[in-house]
Design an enzyme around this catalytic site. Structure first.
Site, PDB file in Angstrom:
ATOM      1  N   GLY A  56       0.811  -1.206   0.000  1.00 31.51           N
ATOM      2  CA  GLY A  56       0.000   0.000   0.000  1.00 31.51           C
ATOM      3  C   GLY A  56       0.844   1.255   0.000  1.00 31.51           C
ATOM      4  O   GLY A  56       1.972   1.268   0.514  1.00 31.51           O
ATOM      5  N   SER A  57       0.305   2.316  -0.572  1.00 32.61           N
ATOM      6  CA  SER A  57       0.968   3.620  -0.505  1.00 32.61           C
ATOM      7  C   SER A  57       0.780   4.206   0.889  1.00 32.61           C
ATOM      8  O   SER A  57       0.023   3.687   1.705  1.00 32.61           O
ATOM      9  CB  SER A  57       0.378   4.560  -1.560  1.00 32.61           C
ATOM     10  OG  SER A  57       0.601   4.061  -2.860  1.00 32.61           O
ATOM     11  N   GLY A  58       1.496   5.295   1.173  1.00 34.96           N
ATOM     12  CA  GLY A  58       1.393   5.934   2.469  1.00 34.96           C
ATOM     13  C   GLY A  58       2.545   5.620   3.393  1.00 34.96           C
ATOM     14  O   GLY A  58       2.603   6.132   4.512  1.00 34.96           O
ATOM     15  N   HIS A  59       3.478   4.748   2.912  1.00 36.44           N
ATOM     16  CA  HIS A  59       4.642   4.373   3.721  1.00 36.44           C
ATOM     17  C   HIS A  59       5.940   4.889   3.092  1.00 36.44           C
ATOM     18  O   HIS A  59       7.013   4.362   3.397  1.00 36.44           O
ATOM     19  CB  HIS A  59       4.720   2.854   3.846  1.00 36.44           C
ATOM     20  CG  HIS A  59       3.501   2.219   4.418  1.00 36.44           C
ATOM     21  ND1 HIS A  59       3.058   2.494   5.701  1.00 36.44           N
ATOM     22  CD2 HIS A  59       2.612   1.342   3.889  1.00 36.44           C
ATOM     23  CE1 HIS A  59       1.959   1.795   5.939  1.00 36.44           C
ATOM     24  NE2 HIS A  59       1.662   1.099   4.853  1.00 36.44           N
ATOM     25  N   ASP A 112      -2.732  -8.205   0.790  1.00 41.21           N
ATOM     26  CA  ASP A 112      -1.563  -8.271  -0.087  1.00 41.21           C
ATOM     27  C   ASP A 112      -1.325  -9.701  -0.562  1.00 41.21           C
ATOM     28  O   ASP A 112      -1.034  -9.931  -1.749  1.00 41.21           O
ATOM     29  CB  ASP A 112      -0.331  -7.751   0.648  1.00 41.21           C
ATOM     30  CG  ASP A 112      -0.398  -6.260   0.906  1.00 41.21           C
ATOM     31  OD1 ASP A 112       0.087  -5.485   0.065  1.00 41.21           O
ATOM     32  OD2 ASP A 112      -0.958  -5.864   1.943  1.00 41.21           O
ATOM     33  N   HIS A 218      -0.194   0.591  10.066  1.00 44.28           N
ATOM     34  CA  HIS A 218      -1.468   1.159   9.635  1.00 44.28           C
ATOM     35  C   HIS A 218      -2.280   1.643  10.834  1.00 44.28           C
ATOM     36  O   HIS A 218      -3.431   2.044  10.680  1.00 44.28           O
ATOM     37  CB  HIS A 218      -2.286   0.118   8.865  1.00 44.28           C
ATOM     38  CG  HIS A 218      -1.547  -0.514   7.740  1.00 44.28           C
ATOM     39  ND1 HIS A 218      -1.175  -1.839   7.744  1.00 44.28           N
ATOM     40  CD2 HIS A 218      -1.097   0.013   6.581  1.00 44.28           C
ATOM     41  CE1 HIS A 218      -0.529  -2.114   6.626  1.00 44.28           C
ATOM     42  NE2 HIS A 218      -0.468  -1.007   5.905  1.00 44.28           N
TER      43      HIS A 218
END
Length: 331
Positions: A56-59, A112, A218
């Protein structure tokens, strides 16, 4: 829907514009097709095992920026804190293939696993063979099979890239990456949750005088919520949870990662690391390498994760091997 106080354009364009910025800053090292969620290296060496990383994006910069010689051939990004779609995974695996199969490395999360497996199956139908290594370094979860992949992914990806660059076979590269992953242990701490840019909401709530130990990247629940402690007490609390898990013992050599989760100052990290170094020395554990930075963030979460990687001669060689990427390059 409330908008976060973030520097951005439209929330729906966050991921694409982030990837565009990544390609622009790479100065020709990376490329991306319009509308694609896959970032590819422009320096893929043929005849060797390819490496795909993603999640996921955001990391940021993990995983998307760790692409280049000695690291990944391609990365694939999902929406904010969400798994990449299977068709994008398939695209990444096929883009990374240099004729010897593809190693796929990502964190141990149900979404994932489902989507990466589906993408790998579709790539296999097109003749590209792949093997998967899951990152499961979070000691907050007792059952290792169910552990989350967090900051220790930095070392696992580094080693996987070096193994592929050495010319190992797909089976050999997967096996050595699994050995590195098994020797990696991490725990995180938060003083304040990050804010999701697409919703404007915090991932969890903490009191002004509280900290959460063992949380996920998260915002998943940790193992202990307590009043704010001194830096030395935090260091000892976190380190003790890691040391008993492998376990780490006197005589071991380790690499240590202090990973900023997004909104922690270098001053704070250094103060904590000072105590970590003292404690390891007292226990007869030798630190051969220290990395302090922000390779695996959680938006603007205030906190950090601590990773210890137990070194063998094989693992130390992989971690020290040269690589080139936007956030991390070593000769």
């Amino acid at each position: 829907m409330a908008q976060a106080k973030k520097i951005m354009n439209k929330p729906e364009d966050l991921v694409d514009e982030t990837l565009d910025g990544l390609v622009a800053i790479s100065r020709g090292l990376l490329t991306r097709d319009p509308g694609s969620r896959v970032v590819r290296s422009t320096k893929i060496e043929q005849g060797k095992v390819g490496l795909v990383v993603g999640g996921g994006s955001g990391h940021e910069p993990m995983y998307g920026a760790f692409v280049g010689p000695g690291l990944a051939n391609a990365s694939v990004s999902g929406n904010i804190f969400a798994a990449p779609a299977p068709q994008h995974v398939q695209e990444a695996i096929e883009a990374a293939d240099a004729g010897a199969g593809v190693l796929v490395v990502y964190g141990n999360y149900a979404g994932d696993i489902l989507n990466f497996d589906l993408g790998a199956e579709d790539a296999a139908d097109n003749g590209v063979v792949s093997k998967t290594v899951l990152v499961r370094d979070d000691v907050a979860t007792p059952d290792r099979d169910g552990r989350r992949g967090i900051g220790g992914a930095f070392y696992v990806v580094k080693a996987a890239g070096a193994a592929c660059a050495k010319g190992l076979s797909l089976d050999e590269a997967a096996a050595v990456t699994e050995r590195v992953e098994f020797n990696t242990r991490t725990i995180g701490i938060a003083l304040r949750a990050g804010v999701l840019p697409d919703t404007g909401k915090r991932t969890f709530e903490l009191g002004d005088d509280e900290i959460e130990i063992g949380l996920g990247v998260h915002g998943e629940v940790g193992v202990e919520r307590t009043k704010l402690q001194s830096a030395d007490d935090i260091a000892e609390n976190m380190l003790n949870r890691i040391l008993v898990d492998l376990p780490f013992e006197s005589g071991d050599h380790v690499a240590v990662l202090m990973n900023n989760l997004g909104a922690t100052t270098q001053m704070e990290l250094l103060i904590v690391y000072r105590r970590i170094a003292q404690l390891l020395e007292e226990k007869g554990i030798t630190v051969d390498r220290t990395d302090i930075g922000a390779p695996f963030t959680s938006q603007d979460m205030a906190g950090f994760s601590l990773t210890l990687l137990k070194l063998t001669d094989e693992i130390a060689e992989l971690i020290a091997a040269p690589c080139e990427s936007v956030p991390f390059t070593q000769a």
